[in-house]
Design an enzyme around this catalytic site. Sequence first.
Site, short mmCIF file in Angstrom:
data_model
loop_
_atom_site.label_atom_id
_atom_site.label_comp_id
_atom_site.label_asym_id
_atom_site.label_seq_id
_atom_site.Cartn_x
_atom_site.Cartn_y
_atom_site.Cartn_z
N HIS A 69 0.84 -1.19 0.00
CA HIS A 69 0.00 0.00 0.00
C HIS A 69 0.88 1.24 0.00
O HIS A 69 1.73 1.43 0.88
CB HIS A 69 -0.92 0.02 1.23
CG HIS A 69 -2.14 -0.83 1.06
ND1 HIS A 69 -3.28 -0.64 1.81
CD2 HIS A 69 -2.41 -1.86 0.23
CE1 HIS A 69 -4.21 -1.54 1.45
NE2 HIS A 69 -3.69 -2.29 0.48
N TYR A 76 -9.79 5.42 7.42
CA TYR A 76 -10.11 5.73 8.81
C TYR A 76 -11.13 6.86 8.78
O TYR A 76 -10.83 7.96 8.28
CB TYR A 76 -8.87 6.18 9.58
CG TYR A 76 -7.80 5.13 9.74
CD1 TYR A 76 -7.68 4.40 10.92
CD2 TYR A 76 -6.87 4.89 8.72
CE1 TYR A 76 -6.68 3.45 11.08
CE2 TYR A 76 -5.87 3.94 8.87
CZ TYR A 76 -5.78 3.23 10.05
OH TYR A 76 -4.79 2.28 10.21
N PRO A 107 -5.50 0.07 18.31
CA PRO A 107 -5.19 -0.39 16.95
C PRO A 107 -5.18 0.73 15.91
O PRO A 107 -4.75 0.50 14.78
CB PRO A 107 -6.31 -1.40 16.66
CG PRO A 107 -7.41 -1.05 17.60
CD PRO A 107 -6.76 -0.50 18.82
N LYS A 159 0.08 -0.31 15.12
CA LYS A 159 1.43 -0.35 15.67
C LYS A 159 1.74 -1.58 16.52
O LYS A 159 2.90 -1.84 16.83
CB LYS A 159 1.67 0.91 16.52
CG LYS A 159 1.67 2.20 15.72
CD LYS A 159 2.76 2.18 14.67
CE LYS A 159 2.65 3.33 13.71
NZ LYS A 159 3.53 3.16 12.55
N TYR A 201 3.32 6.54 10.22
CA TYR A 201 2.53 5.38 9.80
C TYR A 201 3.40 4.28 9.23
O TYR A 201 3.18 3.08 9.51
CB TYR A 201 1.46 5.79 8.79
CG TYR A 201 0.34 4.79 8.62
CD1 TYR A 201 -0.74 4.82 9.50
CD2 TYR A 201 0.36 3.83 7.63
CE1 TYR A 201 -1.79 3.91 9.38
CE2 TYR A 201 -0.68 2.91 7.49
CZ TYR A 201 -1.74 2.96 8.37
OH TYR A 201 -2.77 2.04 8.24
#
Length: 389
Positions: free
Chosen positions: A72, A200, A292, A296, A384
């Site tokens: 991704h 998200y 979550p 991580k 990220y």
Amino acid sequence: MKTQVCIIGAGPAGLLLGHLLRAEGIDCVVLERRTPDYVLSRIRAGVLETITVDLMERLGLDARMKAEGLWHDGFNLADGERLIRIDMADLVGSRVMVYGQTEITRDLMDACDERGLEVIYGTEDVTLHEVEGEAPHVTYTKDGSEHRIDCRFIAGCDGFHGPSRKAVPATVGKEYERVYPFGWLGILADVPPCNHELIYANHERGFALASMRSETRSRYYVDVPLTDKVEEWSDDRLWDELAIRLGPDAAANITRGPALEKSIAPLRSYVFAPMRHGSLLLCGDSAHIVPPTGAKGLNLAASDVHYAAAALTGYFKANDNDAVAAYSDTALARVWKSERFSWTLTKLMHRFPEDGPFERAMQVAELDYIANSRAAQTTIAENYVGLPV
């Protein structure tokens, strides 16, 4: 039995550490309370940082991951009106791999016999002894018989509820914790994802996440009060709620299907320090938990294992104790930065019961700033994909 390192816990952290040590010729034994099937049945995260991918590559156990995993280049934040894409590849020149934790564990399990990593399943009453000194040992029972393993170091990779952290005296250890007032209700289904990247979403009805395990298996979440029960959420009700919270564009691409697994996971931020006490090193969930949001958990365990493996290898192969002595400080420096990112993203994307109009206005302002600031997006992308180890 005698060995150099006794590893408690045969999840991904324990198995990864065991393989790294065996690759350096260091003797180790892994103890696991559950059966292999039970370990593989645990549904966990599926976004891998560079550190986790690199460790699997280093071990030569990356073939299936590279064949079946999904690279991704970015992910999305939704604010109810738009998708804010965080282009990691463009912003920081890196990306993440979507590959389920269960699959990582399976790959590590399958290689144990060939790599000479001994894993003893079904161990009960695991107890750590004399961890303050240089000759610790571990006792356990299996099939009604008592056993003892003498070793030089113990690695506690046995999760939040395992015995390893409890072996650190209360006068030595310190706990930092934030329990969140909601849980994540998740559904796993054999349906194609609604988007080729994660979403998200911050919606007035609550948080939602659209993610995937493969091109044909999707994982979705909504946040719910801790008082909710899974039985209260039929598949149809959950799909309806996801369609609302993710927004019309994502909803138009949602494929519904029966749940393979459905559960509610409580959220907490937790850190235990120090992560080393005498001859005991803690790795992964035994020392820290992250919400979550930001994916991580597994990756922090991998970075702990990276540091622990390097420290133990230096000790046994070069008689160097400095890295072992520094292990806790080294690992915690990265842990706290990841805790900060997960906490920040959780605060940004969730509606907290105690929040009022001001807090909501701050979320709107922050999301608008992120949408229009390359610098803000770069900071998010850097965290990220995973900070350097």
